[in-house]
Design an enzyme around this catalytic site. Structure first.
Site: not given
Lengths: 206, 206, 206, 206
Positions: B72, B135, B159
């Protein structure tokens, strides 16, 4: 060896084919790599069967884009090649066996096989289309051989996902070759031991 | 221990969470399981950081439906819960940190990390949305902690796909936990050693 | 005219862009086509705003692969071009506005807008990533303009699917341009009239 | 009327079925709605054919999840119902016609039909699986009727996507009913006029 498992050589620009990589790891079965060539694949399959005289033949192929193990229920008498095979051939609207029936259903207990793989924690489903490329040709050719020459032989086709290394830069699903090999082992054991398929509903809406 | 890797407890009706299963297998790092609870996740993260005093924190979460490892790039100051968290909470249009900036970019070399994982044969990409569930809250909370209290700390969020056992009957993509753990090991090593991110183009059209 | 709707010129090898085709069909709004060029898109947007002095600006872009109307909640301060823009530029890890905040949330009532479109029978959702291409640049630039120069202006970004004619031979989803135009009309009306967004939960897990 | 077009009643909890909605809009053809019921669908088809005595029958069904018009090449002698039909029946591993061939290929020029639809700007492809639900049953039953009783009749099956209104809150692809109707019109015209299918390659790898 009671069982012959075939995989395919790489095709479509790939440098590996997870069907053969996984087949090699099954253990306890005869393993043969088939050419991804319409003109020679069925002869190679016949020779492998003649040599090993198995009671079960499980042919395995790569199905790029699918996320789980798929056990093919049916193969159709059609060759239609969106991409060239490894000899550059692109058959179009051609029959696998001239004058053969439009399709064959496998004689394997596909639902029991799928259930067994799922029980082992691996995604699996029954598939109702093996495509129209060399995989379907081999699936049809095997079924035709059984129907016309080897009535006692059990045989069917299984499609497997890309391996992770084939799709490192794409968003396509994949499955570890070890996981595929584990599933193939279960498929073989189930195909050898289950006489009557389990009464669960499978199916696709469309 | 120079590195803390966190995973999450199962949520959304699952009995396992591949983020924690993989984190446990990385080896050579401190591993902590975070609650999938908006009210306590960031406090648990803070305590883990206080206890281990790492130079790198890699938080890992499950992204059902994604087919590869996704690193991310950004976390946003928004909590919007399509499903309840493990305490039954469904925050709506709420900030992670009241009055905090709309987003943080990670200080990790995300492109180098993705490239290293791909080199190892595992599908990976940079992601530009960590969602709006716990998350993303943890990703944002970690970045905020770094920005406001621990400027020397490196930290980011990754992820990972479902494990195969979670999707045996569906057509969702999955990744073997061993493969995920291998990728996490590479991500940690890369994050610890690469100072300047590599000049490759990543990006998404939309 | 109280409202300015912008679409984009075709890009990425396409000969049409459904965002502009649909924008032209909305009716009762000023319509401007923006260049799909990082170097000039924001100047073109500014000039259009200066000329029309709207109270609402809705910028629209093509999101190939998405199946419904997606109303963007957030835009990030990042340009990262996986493909060249129409001037051949491929910015990498670049800011839209040097030193600007990492992201902006739109000031439009995105949930009410999505609900209204769904009520009209058109697939729609809130999106939490506008990508990193010219669309996101325009979304960010518009929000920055509002934040720094035009506090009374309402503005946001909407992504729309391919039109059917763009994907006749692929398996990508599409939406009729007339349907998109109908949805844009509803989005404009809702954005103009709803002061407080509706309290429904939206959100994405990851 | 030279042509009979059938659609289906809604099923699977839907309140509409785009196959019938589109069929009604084709114009210049006889239109009949078939029950989504294994026990009665083929009798209803037979009665419609007896009543209208067409030279072409195009049966149309909803294929949720597909993004374009798909013209079915083959139908198989298998009923396997993942969900109940509208009478609550869930046949399992059952034949459509006891002792019938495993499959029938359609006698329609499927490639020419697909090409014509694409030329009109609508996504289309040849499909090699009509599933195992009532759609496939009707496709097989029609082909069997042609093969055994009405050799001069042309007939085939076409699957169409969800309409937009069916998927307003999901990420499934859809197609405007007007677009589907336009495509059906073209399919009918092509099926009526093309005697020899066009020599283009179609096909699926797997």
């Amino acid at each position: 060896m009671r069982t012959l498992v075939t995989g395919f050589e790489p095709f479509g620009g790939e440098s590996t084919n997870p069907s053969f990589e996984a087949a090699r790891r099954v253990g306890g079965v005869a393993v043969v790599e088939l050419p991804c060539v319409f003109a020679t694949s069925l002869q190679a399959l016949r020779e492998a069967i003649d040599e090993h005289d198995p009671e079960l033949v499980l042919c395995v192929g790569q199905a790029g884009g699918r996320s789980g193990i798929s056990v093919e229920k049916v193969a159709i008498n059609l060759m239609e090649a969106r991409i060239p095979d490894n000899a550059g051939a692109r058959p179009m609207d051609a029959e696998v066996v001239r004058g053969g029936p439009a399709a064959y259903f496998t004689n394997l207990p596909v639902k029991a096989m799928v259930e067994a793989v799922r029980q082992a924690g691996v995604p699996a489903s029954v598939s109702y289309s093996a495509g129209t490329f060399v995989c379907n040709q081999v699936a049809y050719g095997l079924a035709h051989l059984i129907a016309t020459e080897r009535p006692g032989l059990r045989g069917g086709f299984v499609h497997v996902p890309y391996s992770p290394g084939q799709v490192t830069t794409s968003s396509q699903p994949s499955m570890a070759v070890e996981t595929v090999a584990h599933a193939l082992r279960i498929l073989v054991d189930t195909a050898l031991t289950v006489e009557v398929d389990v009464p669960v509903v499978s199916g696709e809406i469309a």
